[in-house]
Design an enzyme around this catalytic site. Structure first.
Site, PDB file in Angstrom:
ATOM      1  N   ASP A 141       0.844  -1.200   0.000  1.00  0.00           N
ATOM      2  CA  ASP A 141       0.000   0.000   0.000  1.00  0.00           C
ATOM      3  C   ASP A 141       0.880   1.251   0.000  1.00  0.00           C
ATOM      4  OD1 ASP A 141      -2.907   1.065   0.702  1.00  0.00           O
ATOM      5  OD2 ASP A 141      -1.484   2.222   1.905  1.00  0.00           O
ATOM      6  N   TYR A 158       2.893   9.861  -0.474  1.00  0.00           N
ATOM      7  CA  TYR A 158       3.985   9.324   0.359  1.00  0.00           C
ATOM      8  C   TYR A 158       5.358   9.584  -0.283  1.00  0.00           C
ATOM      9  CZ  TYR A 158       0.188   6.511   2.501  1.00  0.00           C
ATOM     10  OH  TYR A 158      -0.970   6.086   3.100  1.00  0.00           O
ATOM     11  N   ASN A 169     -10.877   7.119   3.780  1.00  0.00           N
ATOM     12  CA  ASN A 169     -11.334   8.142   4.741  1.00  0.00           C
ATOM     13  C   ASN A 169     -12.741   8.647   4.431  1.00  0.00           C
ATOM     14  OD1 ASN A 169      -8.838   8.497   6.440  1.00  0.00           O
ATOM     15  ND2 ASN A 169      -7.978   8.939   4.416  1.00  0.00           N
ATOM     16  N   GLN A 189     -10.689   2.566   2.609  1.00  0.00           N
ATOM     17  CA  GLN A 189      -9.562   2.406   3.538  1.00  0.00           C
ATOM     18  C   GLN A 189      -9.706   3.446   4.649  1.00  0.00           C
ATOM     19  OE1 GLN A 189      -4.866   3.318   3.351  1.00  0.00           O
ATOM     20  NE2 GLN A 189      -5.447   1.732   1.897  1.00  0.00           N
ATOM     21  N   LEU A 248      -1.639  -0.318  14.309  1.00  0.00           N
ATOM     22  CA  LEU A 248      -0.891  -0.129  15.565  1.00  0.00           C
ATOM     23  C   LEU A 248      -0.985   1.329  16.019  1.00  0.00           C
ATOM     24  CD1 LEU A 248       2.250  -2.242  14.522  1.00  0.00           C
ATOM     25  CD2 LEU A 248       0.170  -3.007  15.688  1.00  0.00           C
ATOM     26  N   SER A 300       6.191  -1.201   8.746  1.00  0.00           N
ATOM     27  CA  SER A 300       7.442  -1.208   9.508  1.00  0.00           C
ATOM     28  C   SER A 300       8.610  -1.097   8.542  1.00  0.00           C
ATOM     29  CB  SER A 300       7.582  -2.492  10.328  1.00  0.00           C
ATOM     30  OG  SER A 300       8.844  -2.498  10.961  1.00  0.00           O
ATOM     31  N   ILE A 321       8.608  -6.801  10.430  1.00  0.00           N
ATOM     32  CA  ILE A 321       7.862  -7.155   9.213  1.00  0.00           C
ATOM     33  C   ILE A 321       7.484  -8.642   9.264  1.00  0.00           C
ATOM     34  CG2 ILE A 321       8.094  -7.420   6.688  1.00  0.00           C
ATOM     35  CD1 ILE A 321       9.764  -4.760   6.759  1.00  0.00           C
ATOM     36  N   ASN A 352       4.850  -9.215  12.171  1.00  0.00           N
ATOM     37  CA  ASN A 352       3.505  -8.712  11.854  1.00  0.00           C
ATOM     38  C   ASN A 352       2.743  -9.602  10.872  1.00  0.00           C
ATOM     39  OD1 ASN A 352       4.212  -6.605  13.483  1.00  0.00           O
ATOM     40  ND2 ASN A 352       4.472  -5.102  11.839  1.00  0.00           N
TER      41      ASN A 352
HETATM   42  N1  LIG Z   1      -5.397   6.168   3.731  1.00  0.00           N
HETATM   43  C1  LIG Z   1      -4.868   6.923   4.661  1.00  0.00           C
HETATM   44  O1  LIG Z   1      -5.221   8.088   4.834  1.00  0.00           O
HETATM   45  C2  LIG Z   1      -3.817   6.332   5.546  1.00  0.00           C
HETATM   46  C3  LIG Z   1      -3.428   7.010   6.719  1.00  0.00           C
HETATM   47  C4  LIG Z   1      -2.478   6.388   7.536  1.00  0.00           C
HETATM   48  C5  LIG Z   1      -1.924   5.172   7.172  1.00  0.00           C
HETATM   49  N2  LIG Z   1      -2.298   4.558   5.993  1.00  0.00           N
HETATM   50  C6  LIG Z   1      -1.712   3.255   5.565  1.00  0.00           C
HETATM   51  O2  LIG Z   1      -1.679   2.344   6.665  1.00  0.00           O
HETATM   52  C7  LIG Z   1      -0.328   1.970   6.915  1.00  0.00           C
HETATM   53  C8  LIG Z   1      -0.071   1.667   8.388  1.00  0.00           C
HETATM   54  O3  LIG Z   1      -0.383   2.739   9.216  1.00  0.00           O
HETATM   55  P1  LIG Z   1       0.730   3.585   9.967  1.00  0.00           P
HETATM   56  O4  LIG Z   1       1.851   3.853   9.042  1.00  0.00           O
HETATM   57  O5  LIG Z   1       0.001   4.713  10.599  1.00  0.00           O
HETATM   58  O6  LIG Z   1       1.319   2.679  11.095  1.00  0.00           O
HETATM   59  P2  LIG Z   1       1.064   1.377  11.995  1.00  0.00           P
HETATM   60  O7  LIG Z   1       1.224   0.174  11.170  1.00  0.00           O
HETATM   61  O8  LIG Z   1      -0.189   1.565  12.793  1.00  0.00           O
HETATM   62  O9  LIG Z   1       2.316   1.542  12.998  1.00  0.00           O
HETATM   63  C9  LIG Z   1       3.619   1.699  12.506  1.00  0.00           C
HETATM   64  C10 LIG Z   1       4.559   2.002  13.662  1.00  0.00           C
HETATM   65  O10 LIG Z   1       4.656   0.852  14.516  1.00  0.00           O
HETATM   66  C11 LIG Z   1       6.005   0.382  14.523  1.00  0.00           C
HETATM   67  N3  LIG Z   1       5.938  -1.089  14.449  1.00  0.00           N
HETATM   68  C12 LIG Z   1       5.450  -1.846  13.442  1.00  0.00           C
HETATM   69  N4  LIG Z   1       5.507  -3.150  13.740  1.00  0.00           N
HETATM   70  C13 LIG Z   1       6.066  -3.231  14.970  1.00  0.00           C
HETATM   71  C14 LIG Z   1       6.400  -4.322  15.805  1.00  0.00           C
HETATM   72  N5  LIG Z   1       6.146  -5.580  15.445  1.00  0.00           N
HETATM   73  N6  LIG Z   1       6.974  -4.050  17.020  1.00  0.00           N
HETATM   74  C15 LIG Z   1       7.217  -2.765  17.402  1.00  0.00           C
HETATM   75  N7  LIG Z   1       6.913  -1.697  16.641  1.00  0.00           N
HETATM   76  C16 LIG Z   1       6.352  -1.923  15.433  1.00  0.00           C
HETATM   77  C17 LIG Z   1       6.663   0.954  13.301  1.00  0.00           C
HETATM   78  O11 LIG Z   1       8.047   1.082  13.539  1.00  0.00           O
HETATM   79  P3  LIG Z   1       9.184   1.051  12.386  1.00  0.00           P
HETATM   80  O12 LIG Z   1       8.578   1.609  11.124  1.00  0.00           O
HETATM   81  O13 LIG Z   1      10.262   1.901  12.952  1.00  0.00           O
HETATM   82  O14 LIG Z   1       9.620  -0.359  12.196  1.00  0.00           O
HETATM   83  C18 LIG Z   1       5.964   2.312  13.195  1.00  0.00           C
HETATM   84  O15 LIG Z   1       6.515   3.238  14.122  1.00  0.00           O
HETATM   85  C19 LIG Z   1       0.455   3.163   6.361  1.00  0.00           C
HETATM   86  O16 LIG Z   1       1.820   2.872   6.216  1.00  0.00           O
HETATM   87  C20 LIG Z   1      -0.288   3.439   5.094  1.00  0.00           C
HETATM   88  O17 LIG Z   1       0.069   2.511   4.098  1.00  0.00           O
HETATM   89  C21 LIG Z   1      -3.245   5.112   5.204  1.00  0.00           C
END
Ligand SMILES: NC(=O)c1ccc[n+]([C@@H]2O[C@H](COP(=O)([O-])OP(=O)(O)OC[C@H]3O[C@@H](n4cnc5c(N)ncnc54)[C@H](OP(=O)(O)O)[C@@H]3O)[C@@H](O)[C@H]2O)c1
Length: 277
Positions: free
Chosen positions: A49, A54, A151, A172, A201, A242, A248, A251
């Site tokens: 994704d 980005y 959203n 999404q 997360l 991540s 990775i 998860n």
């Molecule tokens: N459509 C939208 O508007 C929208 C908005 C937000 C997000 N998204 C999508 O959803 C995805 C995920 O959401 P998100 O980026 O907000 O984050 P998330 O997956 O909720 O959390 C990511 C955070 O958690 C940490 N992490 C991941 N796995 C871990 C583990 N097993 N142990 C410890 N820490 C861990 C990562 O660290 P590290 O990276 O340092 O490893 C990072 O700081 C985005 O990347 C994007 O593709 C979409």
């Protein structure tokens, strides 16, 4: 029973979409994005994704091309920037994303948000309708295999439904323990719109929660694994992000079930987990 990494959801148009996606928001363009996506593909993820906003589509595309995995085995989502609300803008930006990714076609193209991030809540009904008209054309022309939104709340979706020839196949939205947007989720699932859950997360803010940790211990899984599995129990497609290979892998290890009574407990953790925003 297949492992979660090998399972799919099926979209309204019959296209299969791998049940676990890999998120790339805030992964910097260049070596880090390239390596992170390569790690994900090496460890069995087949769904990536990204978004034009980005600014990492080039590295995502290069990792996919260099992975030696056949293109048709990987599902790639990207998104139209939230401030683009006209037909020509949508056309130009899809062309840019196709060029940036350089992987032939896009599997899922989303309107990133119903309003510009700089003006959340702005009434863009007409603009979203115009953009959707281009999305339908791009779908019919085969530039993208499926189309959807992100959203969008129920009213935003009803606005698209009112004019659409082809309905969105995906919405999404933010979805994590304590923040589940139940009205939108139910509306989507009742209308055969797959819900993808972003920030499973809570962008890291959930990682130290003691109540969730206790539940994870009970299942002998990690807190991130419990949080990601929680979405699947609700038929919501998780998109964890991540940059670390060990995270990775962790998860993606989701082959356990959360019992109904524990799911009900997690469901009522509203507001106690973490505030969104
Ligand atoms: N459509 C939208 O508007 C929208 C908005 C937000 C997000 N998204 C999508 O959803 C995805 C995920 O959401 P998100 O980026 O907000 O984050 P998330 O997956 O909720 O959390 C990511 C955070 O958690 C940490 N992490 C991941 N796995 C871990 C583990 N097993 N142990 C410890 N820490 C861990 C990562 O660290 P590290 O990276 O340092 O490893 C990072 O700081 C985005 O990347 C994007 O593709 C979409």
């Amino acid at each position: 029973m297949k492992k979660v990494l090998e399972q799919d959801f099926v979209l309204a148009n019959g296209v299969r979409i791998p049940k676990l996606g890999f998120g790339t928001w805030q992964i910097p363009e260049g070596e880090i994005a390239y390596q992170s996506v390569l790690f994900a593909l090496k460890h069995g993820y087949r769904h990536i994704d990204t978004a034009h906003a980005y600014e990492n589509e080039k590295s995502v595309g290069k990792a996919i091309r260099d992975s030696a995995i056949p293109r048709e085995e990987i599902f790639v989502t990207t998104k139209l920037p939230s401030h683009i609300k006209d037909y020509e803008g949508a056309k130009n930006h899809l062309a840019q994303s196709l060029a940036n990714l350089d992987i032939g076609y896009i599997d899922l193209y989303l309107i990133h948000a119903p309003w510009p991030w700089s003006n959340i809540g702005q009434d863009c009904r007409a603009g979203n309708g115009e953009v959707w008209r281009y999305f339908e054309e791009a779908y019919e022309a085969g530039l993208v295999r499926s189309i959807g939104v992100s959203n969008f709340n129920v009213a935003d979706l009803e606005n698209i439904f009112a004019h659409a020839k082809i309905r969105p196949m995906v919405n999404q939205i933010a979805y994590f323990i304590g923040y589940t947007e139940d009205d939108i989720t139910k509306f989507c699932q009742d209308n055969n719109v797959l819900v993808e859950g972003y920030s499973p997360l809570a962008t890291g803010r959930i990682l130290n929660n003691p109540e969730i940790q206790k539940m994870a211990d009970k299942y002998r899984v990690t807190l991130p694994q419990l949080c990601i599995r929680y979405l699947l129990e609700h038929n919501v497609l998780p998109l964890p992000k991540s940059t670390h290979e060990n995270y990775i892998i962790e998860n993606s290890q989701l082959d356990f079930k959360i019992l109904a009574q524990d799911l009900a407990y997690l469901d009522q953790l509203h507001d106690t987990v973490t505030k969104w925003n």
